[in-house]
Scaffold this motif. Structure first.
Motif, PDB file in Angstrom:
ATOM      1  N   GLU A  38      31.609  86.101  44.211  1.00 42.48           N
ATOM      2  CA  GLU A  38      30.937  87.385  44.105  1.00 42.48           C
ATOM      3  C   GLU A  38      31.959  88.481  43.824  1.00 42.48           C
ATOM      4  OE1 GLU A  38      27.361  89.221  46.690  1.00 42.48           O
ATOM      5  OE2 GLU A  38      29.272  89.196  47.747  1.00 42.48           O
ATOM      6  N   GLN A  46      27.944  91.407  42.071  1.00 48.78           N
ATOM      7  CA  GLN A  46      27.515  90.532  40.995  1.00 48.78           C
ATOM      8  C   GLN A  46      28.075  89.133  41.206  1.00 48.78           C
ATOM      9  OE1 GLN A  46      29.280  91.472  37.234  1.00 48.78           O
ATOM     10  NE2 GLN A  46      27.973  90.125  36.049  1.00 48.78           N
ATOM     11  N   THR A 459      22.092  94.247  38.128  1.00 49.28           N
ATOM     12  CA  THR A 459      23.186  93.558  37.456  1.00 49.28           C
ATOM     13  C   THR A 459      24.217  94.584  37.008  1.00 49.28           C
ATOM     14  OG1 THR A 459      22.190  93.728  35.248  1.00 49.28           O
ATOM     15  CG2 THR A 459      21.543  91.850  36.611  1.00 49.28           C
ATOM     16  N   MET A 460      25.381  94.088  36.566  1.00 47.09           N
ATOM     17  CA  MET A 460      26.397  94.995  36.046  1.00 47.09           C
ATOM     18  C   MET A 460      25.880  95.773  34.837  1.00 47.09           C
ATOM     19  SD  MET A 460      29.116  95.154  37.769  1.00 47.09           S
ATOM     20  CE  MET A 460      29.964  94.294  39.093  1.00 47.09           C
TER      21      MET A 460
END
Length: 552
Positions: A38, A46, A459-460
């Protein structure tokens, strides 16, 4: 063929991340798209998936490490993966606990290492196995020693729990890697340990006396057995499920000691600590009160009259005894560092204005049902504010710029970040190309991002590239604030509570729903005139929302 796993691009405004939990260790087999570890930034956490199937050949980082883009994280040997030597080492690591207790093992055979951190040394009476703090690959980067279940001289079997380690994520029991007798305990309850630190030593194959085996600590703090009707000592699991409630954390060591001295049990005290843990102050309060909140006696029943009465504790415990110290999560530490960094770097200034929300509220009231029926989303305030900001950014582009070294980078697009408070901390998902979207499209995207933030599914891609941020403290009741910049952006708009106030309109005092607006900006890029102009344009668009429709 070996595949290197490196830190991926995290977006324009994110240059580094912190290693969170590492799900694998060297020798583990992984499938394609299976999570490896992670990565945590100040915006999101993420999971990094495996691009190939194979075996972990190398792990180059540890939990808590700060890493930059393209930093090597681990190496995966594709296909069947590791060599026979690697596979053999992995098998030893995973089976060390049971193999050590095998009666058929050779007397002089050494166990070099196992999954719970045990290492073998030669002792005078037999082979001493050192039990160490598990490695970061098993999600322990730093931990506090909780309850210690054994003492020197106790006989243990392989896989018996020895002690408990508490991290910021969970409590983890450390099992015995071998069967034998505990010869040394190197830590105490409350100590902070790191991976590789010595916890205790076990003499493999040794046998302790019967007395040693019968005196294993019990009663959630050691010192007395809990016995069933047959008179045998209860197992640790049974102790947790006996006259205790079976839930929450064990009492703190100091509380457990005080409980034993005053003949109290966990069921008689209400814990105020994290997870319902009983603290020393809770025990002192129970002793002073004489009864818990349910009215039951705080001491044992009257059938134990032969025991001396409990000593009365001071009526007011020291302040230190009523405090609770909790470590900051890694995400909170990163947020703190980023926000302080923004203050240290930018020449931050805030300008204020107020807006009459009557027109927007009337428009929402008139069209909210039709809007929701057509677009499938409710008509909120954020759609209007986002659109008003986009219009103002077109007129004052400096507020949409950032500094890169000695250059000013002007963004000819508007990616609007929307600050959202979650249980894990503040996150800022981004509405991309908001300047090209309708109010309905903006409301839909904000709804999607808000739901993902609450569920931990951001999410990124949802977090990266913001050029300007809107923070709505009004939903929590804030009347006015000075928001901190979301670096490297040069502007952030603070929305606040809508409150009816008397206003002078056309020479008459009337009551209007008013909201204070705050624009914090980087004075290195944005001049005072530009900042005030930007905020006035936002105010004008909101007080006359037809301007948004006509693009005025």
């Amino acid at each position: 063929m070996a595949t290197e796993i490196r830190v991926p691009s995290l977006g324009e405004s994110v240059s580094e991340a912190q290693i969170g939990e590492i799900y694998k260790k060297v020798g583990d087999t992984v499938a394609k798209d299976e999570s490896l570890l992670e990565l945590e930034t100040d915006k999101a956490a993420q999971e990094l998936p495996s691009p190939v199937s194979g075996t972990i050949a190398e792990i180059a980082v540890e939990t808590g490490d700060e890493v930059e883009i393209d930093t090597l994280l681990m190496t995966i040997e594709e296909g069947d993966g590791a060599s026979q030597t690697d596979k053999g080492d992995d098998a030893v690591a995973q089976a060390a606990g049971s193999a050590a207790a095998d009666a058929d093992s050779k007397p002089g055979e050494a166990h070099s290492e196992d999954q719970s951190g045990g290492k073998a040394d030669e002792g005078k009476g037999g082979k001493l196995v050192a039990v160490e703090t598990p490695s970061a690959g098993e999600s322990v980067s730093e931990a506090d020693v909780g309850e210690i279940f054994v003492k020197v001289g106790d006989t243990v079997k392989a896989d018996d729990p020895l002690l408990e380690l508490e991290t910021d994520k969970a409590a983890q029991e450390v099992p015995a890697p071998v069967s034998g007798v505990v010869r040394e305990i190197a830590v105490s309850e409350g100590d902070t340990v790191e991976p590789g630190d010595l916890l205790l030593k076990i003499e493999e194959g040794a046998q302790g006396s019967a007395k040693s085996g019968d005196e294993k600590t019990a009663d959630y703090g050691g010192g007395k057995d809990i016995q069933g009707e047959s008179g045998t000592t209860a197992s640790r699991d049974e102790r947790h499920a006996g006259d205790m409630d079976g839930e929450g954390r064990d009492p703190a060591p100091a509380a457990a000691k005080l409980m034993r001295e005053n003949d109290l049990t966990k069921s008689e005290i209400a814990g105020s600590g994290k997870g319902g843990q009983i603290l020393k102050g809770d025990v002192l309060t129970a002793i002073e009160r004489g009864k818990d909140e349910n009215g039951s006696s705080a001491g044992k029943s009257s059938s134990k009259e032969s025991k001396p009465a409990p000593k009365r504790a001071p009526s007011t415990p020291d302040d230190a005894e009523r405090e609770e110290r909790v470590k900051m999560s890694r995400l909170r530490q990163t947020i703190a560092k980023r926000l302080k960094g923004a203050q240290d770097t930018a020449a931050m200034l805030t300008t204020f204005n107020e807006v009459d929300m009557s027109a927007v509220m009337d428009l929402r009231k008139k069209y909210k049902e039709l809007f929701e029926k057509k677009h499938g989303v409710k008509l909120g305030f954020m759609g209007f504010f986002t659109k008003a900001v986009c219009h103002a950014l077109q007129e004052v582009p400096a507020v949409n710029a950032e500094i890169d070294g000695t250059d000013i980078v002007y963004k000819h697009f508007a990616h609007i970040g929307v600050a959202v408070g979650t249980d894990r901390g503040l996150v800022v998902p981004v509405v991309r190309d908001a300047d090209q979207m309708t109010i309905a499209e903006i409301e839909k995207e904000i709804g999607r991002l808000g739901l993902a933030a609450r569920d931990g599914d951001l999410t990124m891609a949802d977090m990266q590239g913001g050029t300007f941020t809107i923070s709505n403290g009004g939903v929590y009741g804030s009347l006015m604030s000075t928001p901190i910049l979301n670096s490297p952006q040069s502007g952030i708009l603070g929305m606040h509570k809508i409150q009816e106030r008397p206003m002078v309109v056309g020479g008459q005092i009337v009551v209007r729903p008013m909201m204070y607006l705050a624009l914090s900006y980087d004075h290195r890029i944005v001049d005072g005139k530009e900042a005030v102009t930007f905020l006035v344009r936002v105010k004008e668009s909101l007080e006359d929302p037809e301007r948004l429709v006509l693009d005025l």
